[in-house]
Design a protein around this motif. Structure first.
Motif, PDB file in Angstrom:
ATOM      1  N   LEU A   1     -22.408  -3.637   5.194  1.00  0.00           N
ATOM      2  CA  LEU A   1     -21.056  -3.212   5.555  1.00  0.00           C
ATOM      3  C   LEU A   1     -21.335  -1.846   5.939  1.00  0.00           C
ATOM      4  CD1 LEU A   1     -17.653  -3.615   3.443  1.00  0.00           C
ATOM      5  CD2 LEU A   1     -18.593  -1.131   4.432  1.00  0.00           C
ATOM      6  N   LEU A   2     -20.823  -1.325   7.393  1.00  0.00           N
ATOM      7  CA  LEU A   2     -21.361   0.184   7.849  1.00  0.00           C
ATOM      8  C   LEU A   2     -19.872   0.719   7.759  1.00  0.00           C
ATOM      9  CD1 LEU A   2     -23.646  -1.175  10.481  1.00  0.00           C
ATOM     10  CD2 LEU A   2     -24.165  -0.401   8.454  1.00  0.00           C
ATOM     11  N   GLU A   3     -19.721   1.940   7.522  1.00  0.00           N
ATOM     12  CA  GLU A   3     -18.571   2.662   7.438  1.00  0.00           C
ATOM     13  C   GLU A   3     -18.989   4.124   8.373  1.00  0.00           C
ATOM     14  OE1 GLU A   3     -15.281   3.116   6.880  1.00  0.00           O
ATOM     15  OE2 GLU A   3     -15.605   5.015   7.339  1.00  0.00           O
ATOM     16  N   GLN A   4     -18.277   4.584   9.350  1.00  0.00           N
ATOM     17  CA  GLN A   4     -18.708   5.732   9.857  1.00  0.00           C
ATOM     18  C   GLN A   4     -18.573   6.931   9.289  1.00  0.00           C
ATOM     19  OE1 GLN A   4     -16.235   6.328  13.627  1.00  0.00           O
ATOM     20  NE2 GLN A   4     -14.337   5.738  12.561  1.00  0.00           N
ATOM     21  N   GLY A   5     -17.320   7.046   8.323  1.00  0.00           N
ATOM     22  CA  GLY A   5     -17.361   8.114   7.653  1.00  0.00           C
ATOM     23  C   GLY A   5     -17.694   7.968   6.204  1.00  0.00           C
ATOM     24  N   ARG A   6     -16.727   7.874   5.213  1.00  0.00           N
ATOM     25  CA  ARG A   6     -17.177   7.554   3.683  1.00  0.00           C
ATOM     26  C   ARG A   6     -16.384   6.145   3.546  1.00  0.00           C
ATOM     27  NH1 ARG A   6     -15.139  11.348   1.013  1.00  0.00           N
ATOM     28  NH2 ARG A   6     -13.996  11.870   2.631  1.00  0.00           N
ATOM     29  N   LEU A   7     -16.622   5.483   2.534  1.00  0.00           N
ATOM     30  CA  LEU A   7     -15.760   4.525   2.069  1.00  0.00           C
ATOM     31  C   LEU A   7     -14.326   4.940   1.649  1.00  0.00           C
ATOM     32  CD1 LEU A   7     -17.974   2.187  -0.564  1.00  0.00           C
ATOM     33  CD2 LEU A   7     -17.212   1.957   2.045  1.00  0.00           C
ATOM     34  N   ALA A   8     -13.511   4.010   2.091  1.00  0.00           N
ATOM     35  CA  ALA A   8     -12.119   4.273   1.711  1.00  0.00           C
ATOM     36  C   ALA A   8     -11.576   5.575   2.067  1.00  0.00           C
ATOM     37  CB  ALA A   8     -11.689   3.988   0.239  1.00  0.00           C
ATOM     38  N   ALA A   9     -11.859   6.027   3.201  1.00  0.00           N
ATOM     39  CA  ALA A   9     -11.630   7.333   3.632  1.00  0.00           C
ATOM     40  C   ALA A   9     -10.538   7.334   4.822  1.00  0.00           C
ATOM     41  CB  ALA A   9     -12.821   8.248   3.940  1.00  0.00           C
ATOM     42  N   GLY A  10     -10.342   6.249   5.392  1.00  0.00           N
ATOM     43  CA  GLY A  10      -9.526   6.311   6.603  1.00  0.00           C
ATOM     44  C   GLY A  10      -8.015   6.182   6.044  1.00  0.00           C
ATOM     45  N   SER A  11      -7.119   5.268   6.783  1.00  0.00           N
ATOM     46  CA  SER A  11      -5.836   4.946   6.440  1.00  0.00           C
ATOM     47  C   SER A  11      -5.884   4.622   4.856  1.00  0.00           C
ATOM     48  CB  SER A  11      -5.387   3.887   7.326  1.00  0.00           C
ATOM     49  OG  SER A  11      -5.201   4.411   8.647  1.00  0.00           O
ATOM     50  N   THR A  12      -6.859   3.876   4.483  1.00  0.00           N
ATOM     51  CA  THR A  12      -6.907   3.465   3.184  1.00  0.00           C
ATOM     52  C   THR A  12      -6.739   4.439   2.028  1.00  0.00           C
ATOM     53  OG1 THR A  12      -8.272   1.483   3.736  1.00  0.00           O
ATOM     54  CG2 THR A  12      -8.409   2.183   1.617  1.00  0.00           C
ATOM     55  N   ARG A  13      -7.392   5.514   2.266  1.00  0.00           N
ATOM     56  CA  ARG A  13      -7.129   6.756   1.268  1.00  0.00           C
ATOM     57  C   ARG A  13      -5.737   7.526   1.374  1.00  0.00           C
ATOM     58  NH1 ARG A  13      -9.536  12.191   3.429  1.00  0.00           N
ATOM     59  NH2 ARG A  13      -8.019  13.429   2.706  1.00  0.00           N
ATOM     60  N   PHE A  14      -4.969   7.264   2.754  1.00  0.00           N
ATOM     61  CA  PHE A  14      -3.837   7.989   2.761  1.00  0.00           C
ATOM     62  C   PHE A  14      -2.788   6.976   2.366  1.00  0.00           C
ATOM     63  CE2 PHE A  14      -6.136  11.095   5.308  1.00  0.00           C
ATOM     64  CZ  PHE A  14      -5.752  12.224   4.589  1.00  0.00           C
ATOM     65  N   CYS A  15      -3.042   5.571   2.261  1.00  0.00           N
ATOM     66  CA  CYS A  15      -1.781   4.764   2.027  1.00  0.00           C
ATOM     67  C   CYS A  15      -0.857   5.127   0.960  1.00  0.00           C
ATOM     68  CB  CYS A  15      -2.632   3.349   1.971  1.00  0.00           C
ATOM     69  SG  CYS A  15      -1.573   2.150   1.382  1.00  0.00           S
ATOM     70  N   ALA A  16       0.246   4.651   1.108  1.00  0.00           N
ATOM     71  CA  ALA A  16       1.274   5.305   0.043  1.00  0.00           C
ATOM     72  C   ALA A  16       1.225   4.167  -1.288  1.00  0.00           C
ATOM     73  CB  ALA A  16       2.696   5.016   0.518  1.00  0.00           C
ATOM     74  N   GLY A  17       0.343   3.454  -1.088  1.00  0.00           N
ATOM     75  CA  GLY A  17      -0.042   2.479  -2.387  1.00  0.00           C
ATOM     76  C   GLY A  17       1.006   1.713  -2.915  1.00  0.00           C
ATOM     77  N   ILE A  18       1.958   1.120  -2.063  1.00  0.00           N
ATOM     78  CA  ILE A  18       2.865   0.087  -2.486  1.00  0.00           C
ATOM     79  C   ILE A  18       2.441  -1.010  -2.077  1.00  0.00           C
ATOM     80  CG2 ILE A  18       5.167  -0.447  -2.025  1.00  0.00           C
ATOM     81  CD1 ILE A  18       5.836   2.616  -1.372  1.00  0.00           C
ATOM     82  N   LEU A  19       2.547  -2.279  -3.124  1.00  0.00           N
ATOM     83  CA  LEU A  19       2.158  -3.566  -2.851  1.00  0.00           C
ATOM     84  C   LEU A  19       3.392  -4.123  -2.997  1.00  0.00           C
ATOM     85  CD1 LEU A  19      -0.729  -5.547  -4.012  1.00  0.00           C
ATOM     86  CD2 LEU A  19       1.568  -6.264  -3.917  1.00  0.00           C
ATOM     87  N   SER A  20       3.889  -4.832  -1.896  1.00  0.00           N
ATOM     88  CA  SER A  20       5.132  -5.584  -1.837  1.00  0.00           C
ATOM     89  C   SER A  20       4.986  -6.750  -1.357  1.00  0.00           C
ATOM     90  CB  SER A  20       5.976  -4.420  -0.728  1.00  0.00           C
ATOM     91  OG  SER A  20       6.961  -5.265  -0.137  1.00  0.00           O
ATOM     92  N   THR A  21       5.587  -7.724  -1.992  1.00  0.00           N
ATOM     93  CA  THR A  21       5.475  -9.122  -1.628  1.00  0.00           C
ATOM     94  C   THR A  21       6.648  -9.620  -0.450  1.00  0.00           C
ATOM     95  OG1 THR A  21       6.491  -9.732  -3.424  1.00  0.00           O
ATOM     96  CG2 THR A  21       4.049  -9.795  -3.361  1.00  0.00           C
ATOM     97  N   ALA A  22       7.479  -8.899  -0.546  1.00  0.00           N
ATOM     98  CA  ALA A  22       8.992  -9.418   0.285  1.00  0.00           C
ATOM     99  C   ALA A  22       8.650  -9.148   1.588  1.00  0.00           C
ATOM    100  CB  ALA A  22      10.105  -8.424   0.010  1.00  0.00           C
ATOM    101  N   ARG A  23       7.996 -10.347   2.314  1.00  0.00           N
ATOM    102  CA  ARG A  23       7.599 -10.394   3.631  1.00  0.00           C
ATOM    103  C   ARG A  23       8.404 -11.226   4.481  1.00  0.00           C
ATOM    104  NH1 ARG A  23       5.279  -5.650   4.613  1.00  0.00           N
ATOM    105  NH2 ARG A  23       4.653  -4.784   2.448  1.00  0.00           N
ATOM    106  N   GLN A  24       8.376 -11.307   5.758  1.00  0.00           N
ATOM    107  CA  GLN A  24       9.238 -12.051   6.644  1.00  0.00           C
ATOM    108  C   GLN A  24       8.656 -13.494   6.625  1.00  0.00           C
ATOM    109  OE1 GLN A  24      11.907 -11.444   8.659  1.00  0.00           O
ATOM    110  NE2 GLN A  24      12.427  -9.564   7.566  1.00  0.00           N
ATOM    111  N   LEU A  25       7.393 -13.479   6.853  1.00  0.00           N
ATOM    112  CA  LEU A  25       6.655 -14.768   6.991  1.00  0.00           C
ATOM    113  C   LEU A  25       5.932 -15.355   5.746  1.00  0.00           C
ATOM    114  CD1 LEU A  25       4.307 -14.323  10.353  1.00  0.00           C
ATOM    115  CD2 LEU A  25       6.792 -15.322  10.187  1.00  0.00           C
ATOM    116  N   THR A  26       6.013 -16.521   5.395  1.00  0.00           N
ATOM    117  CA  THR A  26       5.473 -17.158   4.325  1.00  0.00           C
ATOM    118  C   THR A  26       4.104 -16.818   4.307  1.00  0.00           C
ATOM    119  OG1 THR A  26       7.028 -18.971   4.979  1.00  0.00           O
ATOM    120  CG2 THR A  26       5.339 -19.687   3.199  1.00  0.00           C
TER     121      THR A  26
END
Lengths: 537, 881
Positions: free
Chosen positions: B73-98
């Motif tokens: 696994l190659l990462e150009q910066g550091r692990l979990a440092a992109g969008s993942t790091r800034f993600c609001a951290g909400i896990l929501s299961t209510a989605r449109q598609l099954t």
């Protein structure tokens, strides 16, 4: 009579008045002074010449006429609603966006906004914009006419062709000439970007073409065949001079068609200044003749805006121009050549197209007028010979060309006739356009930083800013936005709707007392492309 | 490797334990770059994954769990440092598609136990979430999701505003009409989830290298052979592009570009200091879609962001950055969302701001994420374009992709997410920039049935587009192609039609009714040029041989015959459902659904032998297709061709080249894709306008009119015609939808999927395609079915609908869907027999309201009787239609 009360006049659109004022009399307050003693002169930044004023006064005293109106109707405050104001301001606005290819614009120009607001009726300013098709680059220009709009109109439709032809390589000229000769389709030279109101005179089209063709034929003959790099500066100067020369010649030769004959004479006897920019990659040339101005908007590293002037006004405020005039004429004329800040006491700009009254010998003027149509003969203005007219020509159309190499911080260029510059300081012009083009971001981005700010406080602040911003973004056109400020700014530098409404509801015949024709082109540069040019080197 | 990984991890831990959010970016300088550079990469691996965010680590985690461990696994910066790091951290299961609900549900269960599995704190807290409805339409939309969640096994309920206030006293509930509560939703630190997944993968042998940039992917003969990085090459068989918002650029960097249509937009959320009484860590997450915001508890304060109406697309020109630097905070842009937040929680006025975070999120042209294998490069897999639901989908999406790589296909139908639903035509930067500006607000917009995208339109059009448009056509788009929905008659009020966004009876009802009636009684013409059209030709029998192997029906038919056939996978599931005409002994003309253009091409290319004498050509663009539907089609055609067109001369499912009007070489096929009589005309495009004009001129006296896809849809659904992509997918077999007669099982010929079908025939099917006719449904007053409505048999959930339409002939709604047989004790799937179908009482759940339905395994026979009784003729039949 105190001027401000006139602002409360109801909007009068009197057809008869405008006919008299607009056609019968060559009365144009702008460069050639014409003034009635009744007029408050506070807004006219020049002293009238009494002798001249008398003959160009309207045949009917329109001022008394309007006064009569005033007594007949109760003075009332008349305001335009914001939508009405907008429809007036936006009537002539035009925007051009350089097309993108696959999401990318490879031109150093993003596009331009232009607009004009008439004060004269009809407006005497003209504007032009076109892309050169056989060479690279884009041409943009503003033209300020005086003593009618004939000359500015002719220059606006012809000058760019002269410039484009001057820039063409020898082979292309040959190809075009051969095509004309053999009746084949011609290579297109210019792609015009025109507002529907920016017209071309159909009748003169053939005459103009023939003059232009003679020009390129001479260019072909002059060329020895070896390809030399074309110098843009030289091309611009040649084009200006050549067109002015053709205007003068056409008037001297005349035309068998009486309409055309009258037209070429009107073109030659009226005048126009020109301020033209040629942008090709990072190479920006400005050719200026007269007192319109080209101003570069530069964004400093801290986000603030500064103005860089790219043209010199050719008028009495320019020492070097005064110097030039004095050198070009005998010492004994030193006092008369510029009087009361005017050329021969009459003309404000020291360089202009047309205006053969300041170029031809007295003999020539008399001969042309006598052999000309009756309309010309009856016109007092054309017959009038300027005082102290000893060693013509006093006037030239030769432009002063400045060169500027674009940098990423050069964000836009404002070309405008003096109608704008006399109401607004250049620094304000650049700041207003800069803030308009970048939105609020660079004005004052809000950052919380280390301060204690509550959500409620921030919300209040943002709501306030939004209200302010919505007024800014009423305009989709930077030139319109600038005119809104030029006409409506109060002492605090913000647009005052009441003032704007009053200024725009002035009757046609009064408008010229309070403002001049304003014509503006705002060219926006593509910093990415400009930056890429820079990095290439 | 382990040492290497723990070094990475310890850096991450150090960051995590530092006091505040704002210090994160400054902590990075502690690592020594020299150390990182001295590391040499392995020379080869089975799999190279690009991207150390939640997607890349999830794929690595699942692959390694499934036994694939030779992974880098190659990462150009550091692990979990992109969008993942800034993600609001909400896990929501209510989605449109099954499928999206299933992915999120799996992620939720995975993250829940991740701390226990890896020993790494993930900050997982089960908070639940509440979706607010300010309008009745929003509530309908929530009720539809609620029904779907419940049958998927995710607890949720519709609650009153009063209940909302009890659950969350700080909320202003006065403008609410209801809400949906999903109690098992959670919040979690996405960066820590990614680190935990990476840690587990690393323990399974996955090698992880950060600060390593992939320059391009090496491809030989359409197959991945390795990657070129700034630290050297790695040979590999598989490459997985999990590069997030840079996935598009990385895809294009190949010599043979892989088109991964996605584009980033700036995304803003607000962080505050703690409340005076700090919020509990289990305070529910709020989604106020009508207010365009979400709110979660964060360290005693709140974290609130949203999806504004005027998004700011970013990185259109592909400006690359090592890590997402702190982009400018734009408070003016955030103002509408802040207003919305303060309206929802007025007491927050006095709460102190900590930071406005700007973290770009990636969006796709249809708001669905992108996964799967590239159609042009084998071994090149993609998982990206999460439309800001990366955390919710991360676990499930990683699992499906790992299954895909290991087994060749995922365990669920993921066609809606498959990279191959797109082609190169969606990869223009201008298109993506414009489209994502529509997609991002759509995340919180009300999703009504049959909405169409407004941006990026008129890309592919039929030569008749202008003609049809001038006649009132209203358009929808499929795979970039404009298709008419219906034709607005000149006297109809157009303004009202533009606003036909409703969950109830739409205002085009009467228009489509007239078109359907015309198809039944006279003749209609539908421009169906968008269909994918391939030609397969060979010098000898190669074409027939390979087609017999790739397709399930017998194609060795006399020249001029048309065969309906599936293109099946090893499991017997439909990869494509098409009609194939045998043009000559050695050439075949294949018609597939519009969105099959990329998928079917890739499948055929992959399975066809490299043989210069065997030619596959995509001729989609060469033909305009007109569908002449109706009993009078035969009259129109015979008049135009001076050839007898009666069934004796031109039987059903027959294909002949003939002249129509002046134009020669028109392929006329006696089929209409609806079960109605009529003809498909495949017209070389230069003749399209001529043939159309002739057809319309001659057709006038037979009452011809234009019709659109809505009429077609109503006709085909009432006839129980299944369409691939809607009803059929890679996990449904011909036996499950009663198409055994279209399979050459008895002919002793081998074809892909035969084994599976034989097995299935022996064992019986576990689901059955069924038609439902709604009984007590009031078309004018009740909510309309769409698709995805749960089906109940004797009160038990048995499946979901796949498509539905109003049948103007039956004057009832018809839904199509699959019926399963879940064991009442174990929940295991059991065999579905005809008897099982027939002996049940059925209900269809539309937004929580159950309607009785009659189940049918065969179409209603009366629909096929075309003969008009003499005494039914009236004067109006003499009128032009």
């Amino acid at each position: 009579m105190p001027a401000p009360t006139q602002l409360f006049f109801p909007l009068i659109r009197n057809c008869e008045l405008s006919r008299i004022y607009g056609t019968a009399c060559y009365c144009h307050h702008k460069h050639l002074c014409c003034s009635s003693p009744y007029i408050s002169q506070s807004r006219l930044r020049y002293t009238p010449h009494p002798a001249y004023a008398t003959f160009c006064r309207p045949k009917e005293n329109w001022w008394q006429y309007t006064q009569g109106r005033r007594y007949a109707s109760t003075p009332q405050k008349f305001y335009l609603t914001p939508p009405q104001v907008n429809s007036i301001l936006k009537a002539n606005e035009y925007s051009f966006k350089v097309p993108e290819f696959d999401g990318k614009n490879v031109s150093s120009i993003l596009g331009f906004d232009s607009n004009q607001l008439p004060a004269n009726a009809p407006i005497e300013d003209r504007r032009s914009a076109a892309t050169c098709l056989q060479t690279r680059g884009m041409l943009l220009g503003v033209f300020d006419g005086h003593a009618g709009c004939a000359c500015s109109q002719a220059v606006s439709e012809r000058l760019f062709y002269y410039i484009a032809v001057s820039l063409l390589p020898h082979e292309t000229l040959l190809e075009i000439e051969n095509a004309v000769e053999s009746g084949r389709a011609l290579l297109p030279i210019l792609q015009w970007h025109k507002h529907p109101n920016d017209y071309f005179s159909k009748e003169a089209s053939k005459l103009y073409f023939n003059s232009l063709r003679t020009y390129w034929q001479e260019l072909i003959d002059l060329n020895t065949g070896e390809s030399t790099d074309i110098d843009v500066k030289e091309a611009l100067i040649n084009a200006f001079k050549r067109l002015d020369n053709d205007i003068s010649l056409e008037a001297q030769v005349g035309d068998p068609n009486s309409f055309l004959n009258y037209l070429v004479l009107r073109v030659a006897f009226s005048g126009a200044t020109a301020c033209v920019a040629h942008v090709d990659g990072v190479d920006l040339h400005v050719a200026n003749t007269g007192d319109s101005r080209a101003m570069l908007g530069v964004q400093e590293e801290d986000g603030s805006w500064s103005a860089v002037t790219l043209s010199n006004d050719h008028n009495a405020q320019n020492e070097r121009e005064l110097e030039r005039l004095k050198l070009e004429h005998p010492k004994n004329e030193a006092k008369s050549v510029v009087k009361q800040d005017r050329l021969l006491g009459l003309l404000m700009p020291f360089r202009a197209f047309g205006d053969v009254k300041f170029k031809w010998s007295i003999d020539l003027q008399k001969r042309v007028i006598e052999s000309g149509p009756d309309q010309l003969n009856d016109n007092e203005y054309t017959k009038f010979i300027p005082p102290n007219y000893h060693t013509p020509p006093y006037l030239t159309a030769e432009p002063e060309v400045t060169y500027h190499r674009l940098r990423p911080q050069d964000k836009f260029l404002v070309l405008a006739t003096d109608g704008l510059w006399e109401t607004m300081h250049r620094q304000d012009v650049v700041r207003i356009v800069g803030e308009y083009l970048t939105g609020m971001h660079h004005q004052q981005p809000i950052a919380v930083g280390g301060y204690k700010v509550t959500l409620g406080q921030m919300h209040g602040l943002l709501t306030e800013r939004r209200a302010k911003m919505s007024s800014v973004f009423e305009d989709q056109n930077a030139a319109t936005h600038l005119i809104r400020h030029a006409v409506g700014n109060n002492e605090f530098g913000t647009v005052d709707h009441e003032r704007l409404s009053k200024m725009l509801s002035l009757p046609e015949e009064l408008a010229r007392m309070y403002r001049d024709d304003i014509t503006i082109i705002v060219v926006q540069f593509n910093s990415h492309v400009v930056g890429a040019y820079q990095n290439q080197e | 490797t382990d040492i290497m990984f723990y070094r990475l991890l310890s850096i991450a831990r150090r960051r995590r334990t530092s006091p505040g959010w704002q210090n994160w970016s400054s902590a990075r300088n502690n690592t020594s770059t020299a150390e990182a550079q001295s590391i040499t990469l392995p020379a080869q691996a089975q799999v190279v994954i690009c991207g150390g965010g939640i997607m890349g680590t999830s794929v690595a985690y699942h692959l390694s769990k499934m036994g694939w461990t030779d992974i880098v696994l190659l990462e150009q910066g550091r692990l979990a440092a992109g969008s993942t790091r800034f993600c609001a951290g909400i896990l929501s299961t209510a989605r449109q598609l099954t499928i999206e609900q299933k992915m999120a549900d799996y992620s939720n269960r995975l993250y829940h136990q991740l701390e226990q599995e890896t020993g790494i704190q993930t900050g997982y807290i089960r908070t639940g979430s509440i979706f607010l409805a300010q309008t009745q339409d929003r509530l309908i939309s929530l009720k539809r999701i609620n029904s779907s969640l419940n049958v998927t096994g995710i607890p949720s309920e519709i609650i009153s505003p009063k209940k909302v206030a009890e659950l969350y006293p700080l909320l202003n509930v006065h403008d609410l009409v209801g809400a949906m509560h999903v109690p098992e939703d959670a919040v979690v630190s996405s960066a820590d989830v990614a680190l935990a997944l990476a840690s587990a993968a690393s323990q399974n042998g996955v090698q992880i290298y950060d600060r390593t940039t992939i320059l391009h992917i090496m491809v030989k003969k359409g197959q991945v052979t390795g990657v070129e990085t700034d630290k050297g090459q790695i040979e590999c068989q598989y490459f997985v592009n999990c590069a997030g918002q840079w996935a598009y650029e990385l895809g294009l960097s190949n010599e043979e570009p892989v088109s991964i249509p996605l584009h980033a937009c700036e995304h803003f959320y607000l962080l505050t200091r703690p409340l005076e009484t700090p919020l509990q860590s289990n305070t529910p997450t709020i989604v106020d879609a009508d207010g365009r915001i979400y709110i979660r508890n964060w360290q005693g304060g709140i974290l609130s962001g949203g999806f504004e109406k005027n998004p700011k697309p970013i990185f259109t020109e592909g400006k690359n950055q090592l890590e997402i630097q702190n982009l400018q905070e734009d408070w003016d842009h955030f103002e509408p969302l802040l207003s919305s937040l303060l309206r929802r929680m007025p007491e927050l006025e006095t709460l102190e701001i900590m930071k406005l975070v700007n973290c770009p999120e990636t969006f796709t042209p249809d708001m669905r994420c992108i996964m799967g294998e590239s159609p042009v490069v084998q071994g090149y897999f993609v998982l990206a374009g999460m439309n800001s639901a990366g955390l919710s989908f991360g676990g499930g999406a990683g699992k499906y992709l790992a299954e895909w790589m290991v087994h060749g296909y995922p365990s669920e139908n993921v066609w809606d997410l498959d990279l191959k639903r797109f082609g190169a035509l969606q990869s223009s930067r201008t298109f993506l920039r414009h489209r994502v500006m529509e997609v991002m607000p759509l995340i919180y917009d009300l999703k009504v049935p049959r909405w169409d995208f407004q941006t990026g339109r008129q890309l592919r059009t039929s030569p008749l587009y202008d003609r049809l448009d001038a006649q009132g056509a209203r358009w929808m788009e499929k795979h970039g192609f404009e298709r008419p929905k219906y034709f607005v008659p000149p006297d109809k009020d157009l303004l009202a039609l533009e606003q036909s966004k409703t969950f109830y009876k739409p205002d085009w009802f009467d228009i489509v009714e007239a078109e359907v009636k015309c198809c039944k009684e006279a003749v209609c013409v539908i421009d169906m040029s968008s269909f994918t059209k391939f030609e397969i030709t060979s010098t000898g029998d190669q074409a027939l041989e390979i087609l017999q192997y790739l397709f399930s029906n017998d194609l060795d038919v006399p020249v001029g015959h048309i065969v309906h056939t599936g293109m099946l996978n090893e499991g017997g599931g439909y990869e494509n459902d098409c009609s194939i005409a045998r043009l000559s002994k050695r050439s075949f003309f294949m018609i597939s659904p519009t969105d099959q253009q990329v998928h079917c091409w890739a499948w055929l290319k992959k399975h066809m032998p490299k043989d210069n004498n065997l030619l596959l050509e995509d001729v989609t663009w060469k033909y305009t297709a007109l569908n002449l539907i109706g009993p009078r089609a035969v009259d129109v055609l015979s008049e135009l061709s001076y050839a007898p067109m009666t069934p004796d001369h031109f039987p059903t499912l027959f294909c002949k080249e003939m002249s129509v009007g002046y134009a020669n070489g028109i392929r006329v096929m006696s089929m209409t894709h609806t079960g109605e009589p009529g003809f498909m005309l495949y017209i070389p495009i230069e003749y399209a306008l001529h043939v159309y004009n002739e057809v319309m001129n001659v057709g006038q006296k037979y009452g011809i009119r234009n019709a659109g896809y809505y009429a077609l849809r109503s006709l085909r659904i009432e006839k129980f015609f299944a369409f691939w992509g809607q009803d059929l997918n890679t996990l449904t077999t011909p036996l499950e939808c009663g198409r055994e007669s279209w399979v050459k099982l008895e002919k002793g010929m081998d074809f892909i999927g035969r084994e599976a079908l034989l097995q299935q025939k022996q064992d019986g099917v576990y689901k059955r395609f069924t038609m439902f006719i709604l009984d007590d449904h009031d078309t004018d007053l009740d909510l309309w079915p769409w698709w995805g409505e749960p089906i109940f048999r004797n009160g038990q959930y048995v499946g979901k609908t796949t498509s539905s339409a109003y049948s103007y002939t039956l004057e009832r709604h018809v839904c199509l869907g699959f019926v399963h047989n879940f064991s009442e004790d174990s929940g295991e799937e059991e065999v579905v027999t005809t008897d099982f179908i027939n002996r049940g009482e059925y209900e269809i759940d539309i937004a929580g309201h159950r309607f009785q339905a009659k189940a049918k395994l065969y179409p209603v026979t009366s629909l096929f009787a075309h003969k008009r009784r003499k005494d039914d003729v009236e004067l109006s039949d003499l009128h032009g239609k």
